[in-house]
Enzyme design. Structure first.
Site, PDB file in Angstrom:
ATOM      1  N   GLU A   1      -6.237 -32.475  64.871  1.00 30.17           N
ATOM      2  CA  GLU A   1      -5.306 -33.501  64.012  1.00 30.17           C
ATOM      3  C   GLU A   1      -5.756 -33.604  62.518  1.00 30.17           C
ATOM      4  OE1 GLU A   1      -2.814 -34.823  65.772  1.00 30.17           O
ATOM      5  OE2 GLU A   1      -2.319 -36.124  63.935  1.00 30.17           O
TER       6      GLU A   1
HETATM    7  C1  LIG Z   1      -8.820 -27.996  71.562  1.00 30.88           C
HETATM    8  C2  LIG Z   1      -7.699 -27.930  70.979  1.00 30.88           C
HETATM    9  C3  LIG Z   1      -6.591 -28.716  70.743  1.00 30.88           C
HETATM   10  C4  LIG Z   1      -5.500 -28.560  70.084  1.00 30.88           C
HETATM   11  N1  LIG Z   1      -4.269 -28.898  70.130  1.00 30.88           N
HETATM   12  C5  LIG Z   1      -3.311 -28.826  69.223  1.00 30.88           C
HETATM   13  C6  LIG Z   1      -1.968 -28.813  69.664  1.00 30.88           C
HETATM   14  O1  LIG Z   1      -1.498 -29.498  70.786  1.00 30.88           O
HETATM   15  N2  LIG Z   1      -1.119 -28.557  68.930  1.00 30.88           N
HETATM   16  C7  LIG Z   1      -1.024 -27.928  67.746  1.00 30.88           C
HETATM   17  O2  LIG Z   1      -0.208 -27.620  66.689  1.00 30.88           O
HETATM   18  N3  LIG Z   1      -2.336 -27.620  67.115  1.00 30.88           N
HETATM   19  C8  LIG Z   1      -3.562 -27.865  68.134  1.00 30.88           C
HETATM   20  N4  LIG Z   1      -4.800 -27.767  67.855  1.00 30.88           N
HETATM   21  C9  LIG Z   1      -5.141 -26.690  66.408  1.00 30.88           C
HETATM   22  C10 LIG Z   1      -5.864 -27.800  65.575  1.00 30.88           C
HETATM   23  O3  LIG Z   1      -5.054 -28.813  64.800  1.00 30.88           O
HETATM   24  C11 LIG Z   1      -6.313 -26.906  64.490  1.00 30.88           C
HETATM   25  O4  LIG Z   1      -7.494 -25.994  65.027  1.00 30.88           O
HETATM   26  C12 LIG Z   1      -6.941 -27.329  63.076  1.00 30.88           C
HETATM   27  O5  LIG Z   1      -5.766 -27.885  62.284  1.00 30.88           O
HETATM   28  C13 LIG Z   1      -7.644 -26.370  62.369  1.00 30.88           C
HETATM   29  O6  LIG Z   1      -7.041 -25.077  62.248  1.00 30.88           O
HETATM   30  P1  LIG Z   1      -7.823 -23.763  62.524  1.00 30.88           P
HETATM   31  O7  LIG Z   1      -8.482 -23.912  63.954  1.00 30.88           O
HETATM   32  O8  LIG Z   1      -6.771 -22.602  62.146  1.00 30.88           O
HETATM   33  O9  LIG Z   1      -9.029 -23.964  61.391  1.00 30.88           O
HETATM   34  P2  LIG Z   1      -8.746 -23.390  59.788  1.00 30.88           P
HETATM   35  O10 LIG Z   1      -7.594 -24.208  59.245  1.00 30.88           O
HETATM   36  O11 LIG Z   1      -8.765 -21.982  59.534  1.00 30.88           O
HETATM   37  O12 LIG Z   1     -10.152 -24.236  59.324  1.00 30.88           O
HETATM   38  C14 LIG Z   1     -11.507 -23.805  59.438  1.00 30.88           C
HETATM   39  C15 LIG Z   1     -12.430 -24.380  58.450  1.00 30.88           C
HETATM   40  O13 LIG Z   1     -12.123 -24.361  57.173  1.00 30.88           O
HETATM   41  C16 LIG Z   1     -11.885 -25.416  56.618  1.00 30.88           C
HETATM   42  N5  LIG Z   1     -10.801 -25.158  55.704  1.00 30.88           N
HETATM   43  C17 LIG Z   1      -9.356 -24.839  55.913  1.00 30.88           C
HETATM   44  N6  LIG Z   1      -8.670 -25.029  54.829  1.00 30.88           N
HETATM   45  C18 LIG Z   1      -9.530 -25.642  54.010  1.00 30.88           C
HETATM   46  C19 LIG Z   1      -9.031 -26.294  52.514  1.00 30.88           C
HETATM   47  N7  LIG Z   1      -7.803 -26.078  52.119  1.00 30.88           N
HETATM   48  N8  LIG Z   1     -10.216 -26.805  51.710  1.00 30.88           N
HETATM   49  C20 LIG Z   1     -11.264 -26.912  52.360  1.00 30.88           C
HETATM   50  N9  LIG Z   1     -11.524 -26.625  53.551  1.00 30.88           N
HETATM   51  C21 LIG Z   1     -10.757 -25.911  54.681  1.00 30.88           C
HETATM   52  C22 LIG Z   1     -11.517 -26.433  57.829  1.00 30.88           C
HETATM   53  O14 LIG Z   1     -11.758 -27.847  57.481  1.00 30.88           O
HETATM   54  C23 LIG Z   1     -12.355 -25.984  58.732  1.00 30.88           C
HETATM   55  O15 LIG Z   1     -13.644 -26.511  58.811  1.00 30.88           O
HETATM   56  C24 LIG Z   1      -5.916 -27.809  68.598  1.00 30.88           C
HETATM   57  C25 LIG Z   1      -7.045 -27.219  68.542  1.00 30.88           C
HETATM   58  C26 LIG Z   1      -8.163 -26.991  69.449  1.00 30.88           C
HETATM   59  C27 LIG Z   1      -9.470 -26.523  69.080  1.00 30.88           C
END
Ligand SMILES: Cc1cc2nc3c(=O)[nH]c(=O)nc-3n(C[C@H](O)[C@H](O)[C@H](O)COP(=O)(O)OP(=O)(O)OC[C@H]3O[C@@H](n4cnc5c(N)ncnc54)[C@H](O)[C@@H]3O)c2cc1C
Length: 598
Positions: free
Chosen positions: A452
């Site tokens: 979220e």
């Molecule tokens: C258990 C679980 C349930 C989930 N449920 C859902 C769901 O039901 N539906 C859905 O659509 N998604 C869901 N998600 C996905 C979740 O919303 C994403 O994991 C989240 O948005 C982060 O994306 P990512 O994992 O690709 O990490 P990334 O976006 O790759 O981020 C990795 C790190 O880099 C940092 N970062 C990335 N971009 C930037 C930036 N521009 N500036 C500074 N820092 C940055 C982030 O803060 C983070 O610390 C779920 C995730 C989990 C783990």
């Protein structure tokens, strides 16, 4: 917890006064309490006893079907039967027309009892509410109503393996097939959605996915950025306009389950759309019905964002609460150590319960200040959502809510995680074992800083957008409310804390200006997370002061609230100095260090 919840709701936030508004006129303080009683009972009987089971019997995929413990089926269906899926909806769609603040308070019991088991219902409610706001009348009738009734459950499919924080980079493609399908313009979707909570299960006969996908431009290419992102209803099993299953399976398949640190009771899925495993209508491609206009998918998806983020924050608070209560209980019973006197310890005397050690009390008081303060924060924000929907002063309510939402989501995610860590510490070695529940609370909690909108993304939203929007209107709206509390507190023996809060507020305002003084976003935002931390602690100090002013009695309950408030001012609020220093001087270290130096 119930006593604190009732106090915050009815004495502090005066939720009972909402019944004077037309929308809630058929309710009374009694009906609100009855809803809370029902939720508390179902959570106690159907959720809490199986929280550990939902963790140890992790969802299992045999290649065809996903298996969940029977208790998860029973609990989620009991929730659906309670009517809570449609708690805030209009009476004429089968809802209870409850205020958001009461709905949230009711859901708090489920998050505390078994947050992962509650996940299916929370997603379904959010999905259906979104369709009520953006769907056509038939989409509402067919999909939303059946979700509210608990016949089908729903998901939110935003993230992809390569696109989490940056949704503009999603690559799921939607090609128009039939503009005039009764269920909405019909498209064929192809792509992969990662991390989808509740993406596969057999609790209900069907799953209604809400999917973000891009409609290609005239050249057949996907449009870069968020323009072109549209929202689609993609049912797992196809249905007709009478909401009957057609018997045809849509082209959505489970590629695999993710095996998580915590929150294990909620399935988490990699879903493939349109890979050809199923061929609805004789060809591959997942059938999806457009919701709203093309290109407005993100806007629609974030329509319910306030509620979703308050929901995540409240879930975090309740996990913290569960750990706090478990460790409090333990600390009262565990004998260890003897009083230290000037003459040393008397080894022949009985050991004292560990709660009598100042350091254990410190850990309990820290937890109390985080979880009860967090609960105040979430309920306050939910009350603002009601104010926005039914109150008079919409502009200033909106401004205030805007700036509080990143805090509502992030503050408990970070500090109630710390709270869960302290709960483990209070139990010592036992806390580190699976024989006690506190380690699971910590694992379940760890998700909240990730989903979220990650912690970092929330911080960017706060410092990069919310505090500077409309010439700082949101920050001004918050400052005005804080000032009102300060003025009231100055007339009482809380004056020292009122002065401390006034200084903190000025410090936040000063750091905000200095962060942006060069107008360079990269400079301003390099320390967005320390800013978020300081901002959050200032908000919590304000709420604690306000709560402390509302407890007048000479009872243990009231003394406890005042002690937690004093703890927050003595031990927590002073931390903001270090956080704001790096913000104000636009400390370049993290921004400048070269990748090769790591
Ligand atoms: C258990 C679980 C349930 C989930 N449920 C859902 C769901 O039901 N539906 C859905 O659509 N998604 C869901 N998600 C996905 C979740 O919303 C994403 O994991 C989240 O948005 C982060 O994306 P990512 O994992 O690709 O990490 P990334 O976006 O790759 O981020 C990795 C790190 O880099 C940092 N970062 C990335 N971009 C930037 C930036 N521009 N500036 C500074 N820092 C940055 C982030 O803060 C983070 O610390 C779920 C995730 C989990 C783990």
């Amino acid at each position: 917890m119930r006593e604190t919840l009732d106090f915050l709701l009815f004495d502090w936030l005066k939720a009972g006064e909402l019944t004077a508004r037309e929308r809630f006129a058929e309710h009374s303080a009694e009906t609100f309490s009855a809803v809370l009683d029902t939720c508390e009972k179902i959570a106690r009987e159907k959720f809490a006893p199986f929280n550990r089971l939902a963790d140890t019997q992790e969802p299992h995929f045999d290649g065809e079907r996903v298996h969940l413990p029977q208790a998860t089926h029973d609990a989620t269906l009991a929730y659906a039967e309670s009517g809570m899926l449609a708690a805030a909806q209009d009476y004429d769609v089968g809802g209870m027309q409850l205020p958001c603040v009461i709905e949230m308070a009711g859901n708090a019991f489920f998050s505390k009892a078994s947050v992962a088991t509650g996940g299916y219902a929370m997603l379904t409610s959010g999905n259906a509410s979104l369709l009520m706001a953006h769907g056509t009348p038939l989409q509402r009738e067919v999909f939303a109503k059946n979700e509210f009734a608990g016949r089908w459950f729903g998901t939110m499919c935003l993230s992809e393996p390569q696109a989490g924080s940056s949704l503009s980079d999603i690559a799921t493609r939607a090609e128009l097939e039939d503009e005039s399908d009764v269920l909405g313009p019909r498209y064929r979707l192809t792509g992969n959605k990662m991390w989808i909570s509740g993406g596969e299960h057999e609790i209900t006969e069907n799953i209604i996915h809400l999917v973000l996908a891009k409609v290609p431009g005239p050249d057949g290419k996907l449009i870069p950025g968020t323009k072109g992102i549209s929202l689609f209803i993609v049912p797992k099993k196809l249905v007709n306009e009478r909401a009957e299953l057609t018997g045809e399976r849509n082209d959505v398949s489970l590629a695999g389950l993710n095996h998580k640190l915590g929150y294990r009771g909620t399935t988490n899925c990699l879903l493939n759309f349109g890979e050809g495993r199923f061929t609805p209508g004789g060809r591959k491609g997942a059938i999806g019905y457009l919701v709203g206009k093309p290109g407005e998918g993100l806007r629609a998806m974030f329509h319910m964002m306030n509620e979703a983020r308050i929901g995540v924050g409240l879930g975090a608070v309740m996990l913290g609460y569960a750990g706090y209560e478990a460790s409090l209980d333990y600390a009262k019973q565990r004998p260890q150590g003897r009083p230290m006197t000037a003459a040393g310890k008397d080894a022949a005397s009985p050991q004292r319960p560990i709660i009598e050690h100042a350091d254990v009390r410190r850990m309990l008081l820290a937890q109390k200040s985080y979880v009860e303060g967090g609960l105040a924060l979430e309920l306050y924000c939910a009350r603002l959502v009601d104010e926005l929907a039914t109150g008079d002063d919409k502009a200033s309510t909106q401004a205030l809510l805007d700036v509080l939402i990143p805090i509502a989501k992030s503050w408990p995610s970070e500090w109630c995680l710390e709270s869960n860590s302290l709960a483990i510490q209070v139990l010592g070695g036992y806390g580190y074992t699976r024989d006690f529940p506190v380690e699971q609370y910590w694992r379940d909690q760890r998700l909240n800083m990730i989903h979220e909108g990650t912690h970092g993304i929330q911080a960017l939203d706060l410092l990069g957008r919310k505090v500077v929007q409309q010439g700082g209107a949101s920050l001004a709206a918050l400052a005005a409310r804080v000032q009102q509390t300060i003025e009231r507190a100055m007339q009482t023996d809380w004056a020292p804390q009122a002065n401390q809060l006034a200084a903190a507020l000025a410090q936040v305002g000063g750091a905000t200006k200095k962060a942006w003084s060069t107008g360079e976003p990269e400079e301003a935002l390099a320390n967005a997370v320390p800013y978020l931390q300081a901002f959050g602690h200032t908000v919590l100090a304000w709420l604690w002061l306000d709560v402390a002013l509302a407890v007048a009695a000479d009872t243990d309950f009231a003394h406890g609230k005042r002690a937690a408030a004093r703890y927050f001012f003595a031990y927590e609020l002073p931390k903001i100095g270090a956080w704001l220093d790096v913000v104000a001087r636009r400390e370049p270290l993290c921004r400048d260090i070269k990748t090769e130096y790591f």
